[in-house]
Motif scaffolding. Structure first.
Motif, PDB file in Angstrom:
ATOM      1  N   ILE A   1      -0.333 -23.851   6.347  1.00 26.72           N
ATOM      2  CA  ILE A   1      -0.161 -22.392   6.394  1.00 26.72           C
ATOM      3  C   ILE A   1      -1.508 -21.701   6.177  1.00 26.72           C
ATOM      4  O   ILE A   1      -1.891 -20.796   6.924  1.00 26.72           O
ATOM      5  N   PHE A   2      -2.247 -22.165   5.171  1.00 24.59           N
ATOM      6  CA  PHE A   2      -3.521 -21.529   4.832  1.00 24.59           C
ATOM      7  C   PHE A   2      -4.528 -21.634   5.976  1.00 24.59           C
ATOM      8  O   PHE A   2      -5.155 -20.639   6.359  1.00 24.59           O
ATOM      9  N   TYR A   3      -4.673 -22.857   6.531  1.00 29.40           N
ATOM     10  CA  TYR A   3      -5.714 -23.054   7.546  1.00 29.40           C
ATOM     11  C   TYR A   3      -5.328 -22.531   8.925  1.00 29.40           C
ATOM     12  O   TYR A   3      -6.157 -22.481   9.830  1.00 29.40           O
ATOM     13  N   SER A   4      -4.081 -22.139   9.093  1.00 27.22           N
ATOM     14  CA  SER A   4      -3.666 -21.544  10.367  1.00 27.22           C
ATOM     15  C   SER A   4      -3.901 -20.029  10.360  1.00 27.22           C
ATOM     16  O   SER A   4      -3.769 -19.368  11.389  1.00 27.22           O
ATOM     17  N   GLN A   5      -4.268 -19.485   9.212  1.00 28.67           N
ATOM     18  CA  GLN A   5      -4.471 -18.037   9.088  1.00 28.67           C
ATOM     19  C   GLN A   5      -5.926 -17.664   9.342  1.00 28.67           C
ATOM     20  O   GLN A   5      -6.835 -18.398   8.940  1.00 28.67           O
ATOM     21  N   PRO A   6      -6.159 -16.538   9.995  1.00 28.56           N
ATOM     22  CA  PRO A   6      -7.537 -16.099  10.273  1.00 28.56           C
ATOM     23  C   PRO A   6      -8.382 -15.932   9.021  1.00 28.56           C
ATOM     24  O   PRO A   6      -9.588 -16.091   9.060  1.00 28.56           O
ATOM     25  N   HIS A   7      -7.720 -15.623   7.874  1.00 31.69           N
ATOM     26  CA  HIS A   7      -8.511 -15.362   6.663  1.00 31.69           C
ATOM     27  C   HIS A   7      -9.280 -16.583   6.196  1.00 31.69           C
ATOM     28  O   HIS A   7     -10.227 -16.475   5.419  1.00 31.69           O
ATOM     29  N   ALA A   8      -8.886 -17.782   6.644  1.00 29.12           N
ATOM     30  CA  ALA A   8      -9.587 -18.996   6.211  1.00 29.12           C
ATOM     31  C   ALA A   8     -11.063 -18.922   6.589  1.00 29.12           C
ATOM     32  O   ALA A   8     -11.933 -19.391   5.870  1.00 29.12           O
ATOM     33  N   LYS A   9     -11.341 -18.306   7.737  1.00 32.82           N
ATOM     34  CA  LYS A   9     -12.729 -18.220   8.190  1.00 32.82           C
ATOM     35  C   LYS A   9     -13.554 -17.253   7.345  1.00 32.82           C
ATOM     36  O   LYS A   9     -14.772 -17.349   7.305  1.00 32.82           O
ATOM     37  N   SER A  10     -12.885 -16.319   6.709  1.00 28.62           N
ATOM     38  CA  SER A  10     -13.609 -15.311   5.931  1.00 28.62           C
ATOM     39  C   SER A  10     -14.251 -15.916   4.684  1.00 28.62           C
ATOM     40  O   SER A  10     -15.075 -15.282   4.048  1.00 28.62           O
ATOM     41  N   PHE A  11     -13.886 -17.123   4.347  1.00 24.83           N
ATOM     42  CA  PHE A  11     -14.452 -17.767   3.172  1.00 24.83           C
ATOM     43  C   PHE A  11     -15.801 -18.427   3.469  1.00 24.83           C
ATOM     44  O   PHE A  11     -16.417 -18.991   2.595  1.00 24.83           O
ATOM     45  N   THR A  12     -16.241 -18.385   4.736  1.00 26.57           N
ATOM     46  CA  THR A  12     -17.510 -19.017   5.082  1.00 26.57           C
ATOM     47  C   THR A  12     -18.581 -17.962   5.304  1.00 26.57           C
ATOM     48  O   THR A  12     -18.314 -16.857   5.749  1.00 26.57           O
ATOM     49  N   ASP A  13     -19.799 -18.340   4.986  1.00 24.18           N
ATOM     50  CA  ASP A  13     -20.948 -17.471   5.159  1.00 24.18           C
ATOM     51  C   ASP A  13     -21.767 -18.013   6.333  1.00 24.18           C
ATOM     52  O   ASP A  13     -22.257 -19.135   6.287  1.00 24.18           O
ATOM     53  N   THR A  14     -21.943 -17.191   7.382  1.00 23.63           N
ATOM     54  CA  THR A  14     -22.635 -17.651   8.599  1.00 23.63           C
ATOM     55  C   THR A  14     -24.048 -18.105   8.293  1.00 23.63           C
ATOM     56  O   THR A  14     -24.523 -19.106   8.842  1.00 23.63           O
ATOM     57  N   ARG A  15     -24.737 -17.406   7.417  1.00 25.82           N
ATOM     58  CA  ARG A  15     -26.115 -17.785   7.077  1.00 25.82           C
ATOM     59  C   ARG A  15     -26.148 -19.146   6.396  1.00 25.82           C
ATOM     60  O   ARG A  15     -27.015 -19.975   6.684  1.00 25.82           O
ATOM     61  N   HIS A  16     -25.181 -19.386   5.513  1.00 18.83           N
ATOM     62  CA  HIS A  16     -25.118 -20.686   4.844  1.00 18.83           C
ATOM     63  C   HIS A  16     -24.805 -21.799   5.836  1.00 18.83           C
ATOM     64  O   HIS A  16     -25.330 -22.910   5.720  1.00 18.83           O
ATOM     65  N   LEU A  17     -23.949 -21.507   6.802  1.00 16.47           N
ATOM     66  CA  LEU A  17     -23.613 -22.507   7.822  1.00 16.47           C
ATOM     67  C   LEU A  17     -24.842 -22.887   8.641  1.00 16.47           C
ATOM     68  O   LEU A  17     -25.042 -24.054   8.977  1.00 16.47           O
ATOM     69  N   GLU A  18     -25.657 -21.894   8.972  1.00 15.70           N
ATOM     70  CA  GLU A  18     -26.893 -22.128   9.727  1.00 15.70           C
ATOM     71  C   GLU A  18     -27.826 -23.044   8.936  1.00 15.70           C
ATOM     72  O   GLU A  18     -28.380 -24.011   9.471  1.00 15.70           O
ATOM     73  N   GLU A  19     -27.983 -22.748   7.644  1.00 16.43           N
ATOM     74  CA  GLU A  19     -28.836 -23.569   6.778  1.00 16.43           C
ATOM     75  C   GLU A  19     -28.262 -24.981   6.638  1.00 16.43           C
ATOM     76  O   GLU A  19     -29.006 -25.969   6.625  1.00 16.43           O
ATOM     77  N   PHE A  20     -26.957 -25.056   6.536  1.00 20.88           N
ATOM     78  CA  PHE A  20     -26.276 -26.336   6.385  1.00 20.88           C
ATOM     79  C   PHE A  20     -26.495 -27.205   7.633  1.00 20.88           C
ATOM     80  O   PHE A  20     -26.795 -28.396   7.542  1.00 20.88           O
ATOM     81  N   TYR A  21     -26.360 -26.581   8.795  1.00 23.06           N
ATOM     82  CA  TYR A  21     -26.586 -27.297  10.055  1.00 23.06           C
ATOM     83  C   TYR A  21     -28.034 -27.781  10.155  1.00 23.06           C
ATOM     84  O   TYR A  21     -28.298 -28.941  10.497  1.00 23.06           O
TER      85      TYR A  21
ATOM     86  N   GLU B   1     -20.101 -27.419  17.751  1.00 20.71           N
ATOM     87  CA  GLU B   1     -19.059 -28.271  17.171  1.00 20.71           C
ATOM     88  C   GLU B   1     -19.122 -28.246  15.646  1.00 20.71           C
ATOM     89  O   GLU B   1     -18.108 -28.066  14.969  1.00 20.71           O
ATOM     90  N   PHE B   2     -20.323 -28.421  15.107  1.00 23.12           N
ATOM     91  CA  PHE B   2     -20.495 -28.528  13.656  1.00 23.12           C
ATOM     92  C   PHE B   2     -20.162 -27.209  12.962  1.00 23.12           C
ATOM     93  O   PHE B   2     -19.333 -27.169  12.038  1.00 23.12           O
ATOM     94  N   VAL B   3     -20.765 -26.139  13.435  1.00 20.06           N
ATOM     95  CA  VAL B   3     -20.563 -24.838  12.794  1.00 20.06           C
ATOM     96  C   VAL B   3     -19.124 -24.362  12.992  1.00 20.06           C
ATOM     97  O   VAL B   3     -18.473 -23.893  12.045  1.00 20.06           O
ATOM     98  N   GLY B   4     -18.607 -24.498  14.219  1.00 22.79           N
ATOM     99  CA  GLY B   4     -17.240 -24.058  14.497  1.00 22.79           C
ATOM    100  C   GLY B   4     -16.211 -24.841  13.700  1.00 22.79           C
ATOM    101  O   GLY B   4     -15.241 -24.268  13.181  1.00 22.79           O
TER     102      GLY B   4
END
Length: 256
Positions: free
Chosen positions: A43-63, A114-117
């Motif tokens: 239920i949680f991961y099917s909701q759009p709000h799950a994406k709001s918990f990620t920070d795009t800048r952090h994802l870029e650094e992580f990648y 693939e990684f970031v998405g």
């Protein structure tokens, strides 16, 4: 949360730890799933709000931490480093589940998209969150529908680029990994049969039908239908089991 019983409190805490969600969101998801953790995760991961918990800048650094120095991809060395950071063996089946979430086209590499998405869809933007999500991804293998999706994904993911079939050695390695999880008693006999009698690449049809065979046909073959529409290779396997005395009159030898 104080009004909840201990079992429910533990589930709320576990849900919050793995998802990074608030207590309110955890309670809503768990109540909606009748307090089944797997259902609450779905239920949680099917909701759009799950994406709001990620920070795009952090994802870029992580990648960028794992990106190959010579190409805009994460290659085998980067994945090995990621596994070391996650404290997960690169051969662990959970890395197949990770690749499935990322919709990775090829084994041992992730494109940036693939990684970031994939991480965004999981609500992951840090190593800590990634580690916390590993138990959830392991739990997905216990869901029959998700296991089937992961199993079918593995065929294209594991085959060489440009090839329609999966190399036999690769297919055997994947089957041993996947069916160790599902504990199909005939998997080792199937692999031995292929090496002795087939010794060729595996087609997509054989790959997908084997899971159906393993799920629907009893290991003693008591409900096997010789007139069923199985691929010829599976019919030959049944003959092999009988000819070699592995299956006798609807039962497996006790020492197998």
């Amino acid at each position: 949360m104080n009004k909840l019983g201990r079992g429910h409190r533990d589930k709320v805490q576990q849900f919050m730890t793995i998802t990074g969600a608030s207590e309110k969101v955890a309670l809503q998801a768990l109540k909606s799933s009748d307090w089944h953790l797997d259902g609450a995760f779905d239920i949680f991961y099917s909701q759009p709000h799950a994406k709001s918990f990620t920070d795009t800048r952090h994802l870029e650094e992580f990648y960028n931490r794992y990106k190959d120095p010579y190409t805009d991809m994460i290659m085998a060395d980067g994945i090995t480093t990621l596994c070391n950071d996650l404290q997960v063996d690169p051969q662990d089946i959970v890395m197949l589940v990770v690749s499935w979430h990322m919709k990775a086209a090829t084994m041992c590499e992730f494109s940036k998209q693939e990684f970031v998405g994939g991480l965004q869809s999981l609500g992951i933007d840090s190593l800590e969150k990634f580690r916390e999500k590993i138990p959830f991804m392991r739990s997905e293998l216990k869901d029959d529908q998700k296991f089937k999706e992961i199993y079918n994904f593995a065929f294209c993911w594991a085959k060489e680029k440009g090839q329609k079939s999966l190399a036999l050695d690769t297919a055997i390695g994947m089957w041993q990994l996947l069916f160790e999880e599902k504990q199909w008693p005939l998997v080792e006999h199937w692999c031995q049969f292929l090496q002795a009698r087939h010794n060729k690449a595996i087609s997509r049809d054989t790959w997908s039908q084997l899971l159906e065979f393993a799920r629907s046909v009893d290991p003693t073959l008591s409900n096997y239908d010789a007139e069923g529409a199985w691929p010829y290779l599976i019919d030959e396997f049944v003959e092999y089991l009988t000819e070699n005395g592995i299956i006798q009159k609807g039962r497996m030898k006790e020492w197998l």
